[in-house]
Write a protein that holds these residues in place. Structure first.
Motif, PDB file in Angstrom:
ATOM      1  N   THR A  28       0.843  -1.192   0.000  1.00  0.00           N
ATOM      2  CA  THR A  28       0.000   0.000   0.000  1.00  0.00           C
ATOM      3  C   THR A  28       0.875   1.237   0.000  1.00  0.00           C
ATOM      4  O   THR A  28       1.607   1.504   0.959  1.00  0.00           O
ATOM      5  N   ASP A  30       0.202   4.418   0.165  1.00  0.00           N
ATOM      6  CA  ASP A  30      -0.097   5.620   0.954  1.00  0.00           C
ATOM      7  C   ASP A  30       0.624   5.661   2.304  1.00  0.00           C
ATOM      8  O   ASP A  30       0.646   6.704   2.943  1.00  0.00           O
ATOM      9  N   ASN A  75      -4.069   7.949  -3.629  1.00  0.00           N
ATOM     10  CA  ASN A  75      -3.935   6.717  -2.854  1.00  0.00           C
ATOM     11  C   ASN A  75      -4.974   5.669  -3.260  1.00  0.00           C
ATOM     12  O   ASN A  75      -4.732   4.474  -3.107  1.00  0.00           O
ATOM     13  N   ASN A  78      -3.247   3.876  -5.765  1.00  0.00           N
ATOM     14  CA  ASN A  78      -1.927   3.375  -5.341  1.00  0.00           C
ATOM     15  C   ASN A  78      -0.827   3.917  -6.248  1.00  0.00           C
ATOM     16  O   ASN A  78       0.119   3.203  -6.617  1.00  0.00           O
TER      17      ASN A  78
END
Length: 127
Positions: A28, A30, A75, A78
């Motif tokens: 991930t 973020d 985000n 991604n």
């Protein structure tokens, strides 16, 4: 597989624009600050910009690109972007993104602050 993949490079005329993308897979994005670097043929790697994690409230730019380049992140996708406007021949380089282990804080160019990076996307500015 954990990786960053850049895209969006190409040939553009001086004064033109490109938007580069840095897409993450296997993790991930973020949670991480991201930095952009570039390396022109025969020259050393040069730091370009960075953006802080999550909301991306903090950004920084090298003097050579300030006012012309804009870094942002989505985000939900991604992905981190580098919008490049008013491109100049001296912007010609291989551009790549990397995890910024120092949360987009100086020193920006320290190799110790660079995590995994992609293989890059080539930007050529020429008439």
């Amino acid at each position: 597989q954990v990786q960053l993949v850049e895209s969006g490079g190409g040939l553009v005329q001086p004064g033109g624009s490109l938007r580069l993308s840095c897409a993450a897979s296997g993790f991930t994005l973020d949670y991480y600050a991201i930095a952009w670097f570039r390396q022109a043929p025969g020259k050393e790697r040069d730091w370009v910009s960075c953006i802080s994690s999550a909301g991306g409230s903090s950004t920084n730019y090298a003097d050579a690109v300030k006012g012309r380049f804009t870094v942002s992140r989505d985000n939900s996708q991604n992905t981190v972007y580098l919008e490049m406007d008013n491109l100049k021949p001296e912007d010609t380089a291989l551009y790549y993104c990397a995890i910024d282990l120092n949360s987009c804080r100086p020193p920006f160019r320290s190799p110790a602050n660079i995590g995994i990076s992609g293989k890059g996307t080539l930007v050529t500015v020429s008439s």
